[in-house]
Design a protein around this motif. Structure first.
Motif, PDB file in Angstrom:
ATOM      1  N   ARG A 123       0.854  -1.172   0.000  1.00  0.00           N
ATOM      2  CA  ARG A 123       0.000   0.000   0.000  1.00  0.00           C
ATOM      3  C   ARG A 123       0.897   1.231   0.000  1.00  0.00           C
ATOM      4  O   ARG A 123       1.985   1.209   0.580  1.00  0.00           O
ATOM      5  CB  ARG A 123      -0.935   0.037   1.216  1.00  0.00           C
ATOM      6  CG  ARG A 123      -2.064  -0.991   1.140  1.00  0.00           C
ATOM      7  CD  ARG A 123      -3.023  -0.891   2.317  1.00  0.00           C
ATOM      8  NE  ARG A 123      -4.161  -1.781   2.090  1.00  0.00           N
ATOM      9  CZ  ARG A 123      -5.255  -1.433   1.453  1.00  0.00           C
ATOM     10  NH1 ARG A 123      -5.383  -0.191   1.000  1.00  0.00           N
ATOM     11  NH2 ARG A 123      -6.236  -2.284   1.268  1.00  0.00           N
ATOM     12  N   ALA A 223      -2.042   4.084 -12.014  1.00  0.00           N
ATOM     13  CA  ALA A 223      -3.340   3.475 -12.306  1.00  0.00           C
ATOM     14  C   ALA A 223      -3.155   2.081 -12.881  1.00  0.00           C
ATOM     15  O   ALA A 223      -3.874   1.136 -12.513  1.00  0.00           O
ATOM     16  CB  ALA A 223      -4.127   4.362 -13.267  1.00  0.00           C
ATOM     17  N   GLY A 226      -2.065  -0.404 -10.108  1.00  0.00           N
ATOM     18  CA  GLY A 226      -3.181  -0.857  -9.282  1.00  0.00           C
ATOM     19  C   GLY A 226      -2.888  -0.939  -7.804  1.00  0.00           C
ATOM     20  O   GLY A 226      -3.704  -1.486  -7.048  1.00  0.00           O
ATOM     21  N   VAL A 227      -1.771  -0.405  -7.333  1.00  0.00           N
ATOM     22  CA  VAL A 227      -1.473  -0.458  -5.908  1.00  0.00           C
ATOM     23  C   VAL A 227      -2.450   0.447  -5.155  1.00  0.00           C
ATOM     24  O   VAL A 227      -2.741   1.562  -5.589  1.00  0.00           O
ATOM     25  CB  VAL A 227      -0.007  -0.033  -5.637  1.00  0.00           C
ATOM     26  CG1 VAL A 227       0.233   1.412  -6.049  1.00  0.00           C
ATOM     27  CG2 VAL A 227       0.365  -0.228  -4.182  1.00  0.00           C
ATOM     28  N   PRO A 228      -3.010  -0.011  -4.036  1.00  0.00           N
ATOM     29  CA  PRO A 228      -3.877   0.856  -3.236  1.00  0.00           C
ATOM     30  C   PRO A 228      -3.117   2.106  -2.801  1.00  0.00           C
ATOM     31  O   PRO A 228      -1.995   2.020  -2.283  1.00  0.00           O
ATOM     32  CB  PRO A 228      -4.260  -0.018  -2.042  1.00  0.00           C
ATOM     33  CG  PRO A 228      -4.125  -1.429  -2.554  1.00  0.00           C
ATOM     34  CD  PRO A 228      -2.963  -1.392  -3.487  1.00  0.00           C
ATOM     35  N   PRO A 253      -7.963   4.562 -10.310  1.00  0.00           N
ATOM     36  CA  PRO A 253      -9.057   3.828  -9.673  1.00  0.00           C
ATOM     37  C   PRO A 253      -8.720   3.273  -8.295  1.00  0.00           C
ATOM     38  O   PRO A 253      -9.613   3.152  -7.440  1.00  0.00           O
ATOM     39  CB  PRO A 253      -9.337   2.691 -10.666  1.00  0.00           C
ATOM     40  CG  PRO A 253      -8.891   3.230 -11.989  1.00  0.00           C
ATOM     41  CD  PRO A 253      -7.693   4.075 -11.677  1.00  0.00           C
ATOM     42  N   SER A 254      -7.470   2.956  -8.043  1.00  0.00           N
ATOM     43  CA  SER A 254      -7.079   2.364  -6.761  1.00  0.00           C
ATOM     44  C   SER A 254      -6.782   3.412  -5.694  1.00  0.00           C
ATOM     45  O   SER A 254      -6.374   3.064  -4.584  1.00  0.00           O
ATOM     46  CB  SER A 254      -5.853   1.471  -6.948  1.00  0.00           C
ATOM     47  OG  SER A 254      -4.749   2.235  -7.415  1.00  0.00           O
ATOM     48  N   ARG A 256      -7.619   6.893  -3.225  1.00  0.00           N
ATOM     49  CA  ARG A 256      -8.616   7.705  -2.545  1.00  0.00           C
ATOM     50  C   ARG A 256      -7.908   8.904  -1.927  1.00  0.00           C
ATOM     51  O   ARG A 256      -6.754   8.803  -1.477  1.00  0.00           O
ATOM     52  CB  ARG A 256      -9.380   6.915  -1.475  1.00  0.00           C
ATOM     53  CG  ARG A 256      -8.534   6.385  -0.350  1.00  0.00           C
ATOM     54  CD  ARG A 256      -9.335   5.472   0.580  1.00  0.00           C
ATOM     55  NE  ARG A 256     -10.410   6.181   1.248  1.00  0.00           N
ATOM     56  CZ  ARG A 256     -10.350   6.582   2.512  1.00  0.00           C
ATOM     57  NH1 ARG A 256      -9.264   6.339   3.233  1.00  0.00           N
ATOM     58  NH2 ARG A 256     -11.361   7.213   3.067  1.00  0.00           N
TER      59      ARG A 256
END
Length: 286
Positions: A123, A223, A226-228, A253-254, A256
């Motif tokens: 992460r 992106a 894809g790692v959070p 996408p991953s 926030r």
């Protein structure tokens, strides 16, 4: 709470990183990359020490910084070299995969690390930094920012200050811009008093030979990886505009974005509880 060691990360040139770490499970290692870069890790110990036990918090000083190896040739201070050191540090610690938090300039190095060794970053937290470039007009019309940054700008233009003393003086002069809440400022100044400033990275920066730390096309590449990703920011950050966190989250996408109110660039100082809660909650997700 922290144990302190020197870890060899390079033979040519010889580089040892000063590393502070807490007790905690090795499989829940959090590697913290400080900013500056001519600072050390110590200004980030609090509130991250609060994760000890649940996580093994690993806080190195980058090469040329703090108590790590100094005195290298100017061309040895590069974002690429710093990234390679961190990979070697994970190897030396026997850590196959780690969570990574990069703060400010360290947020750019942390992005480079995630992109350089896919699969080794579980992460990623980019704190008080940015995935997207800062537009030249990002802070136009913000009069209070102009007032707060004036003192630091004056220090950087002072030819009489020697290297590390210039870094230190700039940090103290910039404190009112880095910390938003007046009541947080005295404690922050005390914290700065414990930082071991250097000027190793300043030399190539002033010479115009320091490569950019920002990874090319970072949003698209992160992106795809894809790692959070947590984009953690203070609303009143005067170095990296908070709006960029939300914009980057829309592209990845991953990712926030969490923007903390009443907090500046040093959001972990202005709002330590909210800041640490955001980090802990993100790392706890499966």
């Amino acid at each position: 709470m922290f144990t302190e060691t020197l870890v060899t990360v390079s033979a040519e040139p010889a580089v040892e990183l000063f590393v502070a770490q807490t007790a905690g499970p090795a499989e829940r290692t959090l590697l913290v990359v400080h900013g500056g870069p001519d600072w050390d890790h110590s200004y980030l110990r609090e509130p991250l020490a609060g994760l000890a036990g649940r996580h093994r918090v690993v806080m190195p000083d980058l090469r040329g910084c703090g108590r790590s190896t100094r005195g290298l040739a100017d061309d040895r201070y590069t974002p690429s070299a710093a990234t390679s050191d961190l990979v070697a540090l994970l190897d030396a610690l026997g850590t196959g995969q780690a969570d990574v938090l990069g703060f400010s300039y360290g947020g750019l190095i942390a992005q480079r690390l995630a992109l350089a060794v896919p699969g080794r970053v579980r992460r990623l937290v980019v704190a008080s930094s940015s995935v997207l470039p800062v537009p030249p007009d990002a802070f136009d019309g913000w009069a209070e920012r102009e007032e707060r940054i004036a003192a630091e700008a004056g220090v950087w233009s002072d030819p009489a200050l020697p290297g590390p003393e210039l870094t230190r003086a700039a940090a103290f002069a910039g404190a009112a811009a880095d910390v938003w809440r007046p009541e947080s400022l005295p404690g922050y100044l005390d914290r700065l008093g414990r930082v071991r400033f250097s000027a190793e990275w300043m030399r190539p920066w002033k010479a115009g030979t320091l490569p950019s730390a920002r990874p090319e096309d970072a949003a698209r590449r992160l992106a795809a990886l894809g790692v959070p990703l947590l984009l953690l920011h203070g609303r009143q950050d005067m170095t990296f505009p908070a709006a960029l966190a939300g914009q980057a989250a829309q592209l990845i996408p991953s990712a926030r974005a969490v923007v903390i109110e009443e907090a500046g660039h040093m959001a972990h100082v202005d709002q330590p509880d909210a800041w640490l809660a955001a980090v802990a909650g993100f790392l706890a997700r499966q």
